[in-house]
Design a protein around this motif. Structure first.
Motif, PDB file in Angstrom:
ATOM      1  N   LYS A 122      13.161  26.291  49.197  1.00 21.49           N
ATOM      2  CA  LYS A 122      13.024  27.209  48.061  1.00 21.49           C
ATOM      3  C   LYS A 122      11.737  28.019  48.202  1.00 21.49           C
ATOM      4  O   LYS A 122      11.738  29.250  48.047  1.00 21.49           O
ATOM      5  N   ALA A 123      10.637  27.345  48.520  1.00 22.35           N
ATOM      6  CA  ALA A 123       9.346  28.026  48.685  1.00 22.35           C
ATOM      7  C   ALA A 123       9.387  28.996  49.869  1.00 22.35           C
ATOM      8  O   ALA A 123       8.897  30.131  49.781  1.00 22.35           O
ATOM      9  N   ALA A 124      10.008  28.566  50.976  1.00 24.08           N
ATOM     10  CA  ALA A 124      10.085  29.417  52.173  1.00 24.08           C
ATOM     11  C   ALA A 124      10.934  30.659  51.914  1.00 24.08           C
ATOM     12  O   ALA A 124      10.567  31.770  52.319  1.00 24.08           O
ATOM     13  N   LEU A 125      12.058  30.491  51.226  1.00 21.46           N
ATOM     14  CA  LEU A 125      12.950  31.626  50.942  1.00 21.46           C
ATOM     15  C   LEU A 125      12.324  32.578  49.927  1.00 21.46           C
ATOM     16  O   LEU A 125      12.469  33.794  50.039  1.00 21.46           O
ATOM     17  N   LYS A 126      11.619  32.035  48.956  1.00 20.56           N
ATOM     18  CA  LYS A 126      10.930  32.886  47.975  1.00 20.56           C
ATOM     19  C   LYS A 126       9.932  33.795  48.687  1.00 20.56           C
ATOM     20  O   LYS A 126       9.839  34.988  48.398  1.00 20.56           O
ATOM     21  N   LYS A 127       9.226  33.220  49.650  1.00 28.49           N
ATOM     22  CA  LYS A 127       8.247  33.986  50.418  1.00 28.49           C
ATOM     23  C   LYS A 127       8.951  35.002  51.325  1.00 28.49           C
ATOM     24  O   LYS A 127       8.570  36.175  51.374  1.00 28.49           O
ATOM     25  N   GLN A 128       9.974  34.556  52.047  1.00 25.40           N
ATOM     26  CA  GLN A 128      10.689  35.446  52.969  1.00 25.40           C
ATOM     27  C   GLN A 128      11.308  36.638  52.236  1.00 25.40           C
ATOM     28  O   GLN A 128      11.270  37.763  52.721  1.00 25.40           O
ATOM     29  N   LEU A 129      11.881  36.386  51.067  1.00 25.44           N
ATOM     30  CA  LEU A 129      12.561  37.442  50.301  1.00 25.44           C
ATOM     31  C   LEU A 129      11.591  38.247  49.435  1.00 25.44           C
ATOM     32  O   LEU A 129      12.012  39.149  48.722  1.00 25.44           O
TER      33      LEU A 129
ATOM     34  N   GLN B 169      13.336  16.907  48.635  1.00 29.08           N
ATOM     35  CA  GLN B 169      12.118  17.397  49.273  1.00 29.08           C
ATOM     36  C   GLN B 169      12.424  18.629  50.146  1.00 29.08           C
ATOM     37  O   GLN B 169      11.689  19.615  50.124  1.00 29.08           O
ATOM     38  N   GLN B 170      13.516  18.569  50.905  1.00 25.72           N
ATOM     39  CA  GLN B 170      13.922  19.706  51.742  1.00 25.72           C
ATOM     40  C   GLN B 170      14.270  20.922  50.872  1.00 25.72           C
ATOM     41  O   GLN B 170      13.961  22.055  51.236  1.00 25.72           O
ATOM     42  N   GLN B 171      14.910  20.669  49.731  1.00 29.91           N
ATOM     43  CA  GLN B 171      15.260  21.765  48.804  1.00 29.91           C
ATOM     44  C   GLN B 171      14.004  22.506  48.356  1.00 29.91           C
ATOM     45  O   GLN B 171      13.965  23.736  48.366  1.00 29.91           O
ATOM     46  N   MET B 172      12.979  21.757  47.948  1.00 32.88           N
ATOM     47  CA  MET B 172      11.743  22.378  47.455  1.00 32.88           C
ATOM     48  C   MET B 172      11.040  23.168  48.571  1.00 32.88           C
ATOM     49  O   MET B 172      10.523  24.260  48.342  1.00 32.88           O
TER      50      MET B 172
END
Length: 193
Positions: A155-162, A149-152
């Protein structure tokens, strides 16, 4: 591509030693201590192929490996504070020198630690790859340290940040457990076809 055919070719400490690329290259870039060497070893099922150290910032050279007509490039880690300014300067020159040469880059694999927000240096690297229009993928390392759950969520937060578009592959990986390794191998194989 038979991953068992990988061999270490050579290491270079300054960009003037580099020679132009004669075969497709897959380059691995990321912060010190992001797990580049461990990932390469897992990718090739070889424990000692890329040197792993408990001391971040140990890879101070560009290391080249070849496998069935493809070259794999382990770039020095960036951003580690406990090295001298002259070492940081040399690493920076080495990485810039690599990217500024005429190279047949099939894919740049940018590694980011999934446990944390991307650093300014990670953001800068992704920005450089986007601006240079180089083919790249982002691999989120150390996934075994987080729950599924933390991975997902990360992943979503980093996709947005990057600011990654849908066209940029984003792979959650763990060198420890082997998570995402097959997906990364497929990405690499598809990039050199």
């Amino acid at each position: 591509m038979n991953i068992n055919n990988v061999v270490f070719e050579r290491s270079f400490g300054v960009s003037s030693q580099l020679t132009p690329s004669t075969m497709p290259e897959i380059a691995f870039a990321g912060r010190s201590n992001v797990g580049k060497s461990s990932l390469l070893n897992k990718l090739f099922n070889r424990k000692g192929l890329a040197k792993v150290s408990q001391t971040p910032g140990k890879t101070a050279t560009i290391n080249f490996f070849s496998c069935d007509g493809v070259r794999f490039v382990d770039l020095p880690g960036y951003g580690y504070a406990k090295v001298s300014k002259s070492d940081k300067s040399r690493w920076s020159e080495l990485i810039e020198g690599y990217f500024n040469q005429d190279r047949d880059l099939a894919l740049v694999v940018s590694l980011v630690d999934i446990r944390h927000e991307a650093s300014d240096l990670d953001v800068n690297m992704i920005g450089f790859l986007q601006e240079a229009e180089l083919p790249f993928a982002v691999v989120l390392t150390k996934a075994d340290k987080l729950s599924r759950q933390q991975q997902m969520k990360q992943k979503a937060a980093l996709k947005k940040q990057l600011k990654l578009g849908a066209d940029v592959p984003l792979v959650v990986c763990s060198s420890e457990k082997g998570t995402g390794i097959d997906e990364l191998r497929s990405l690499i194989k598809n990039s050199v076809r």
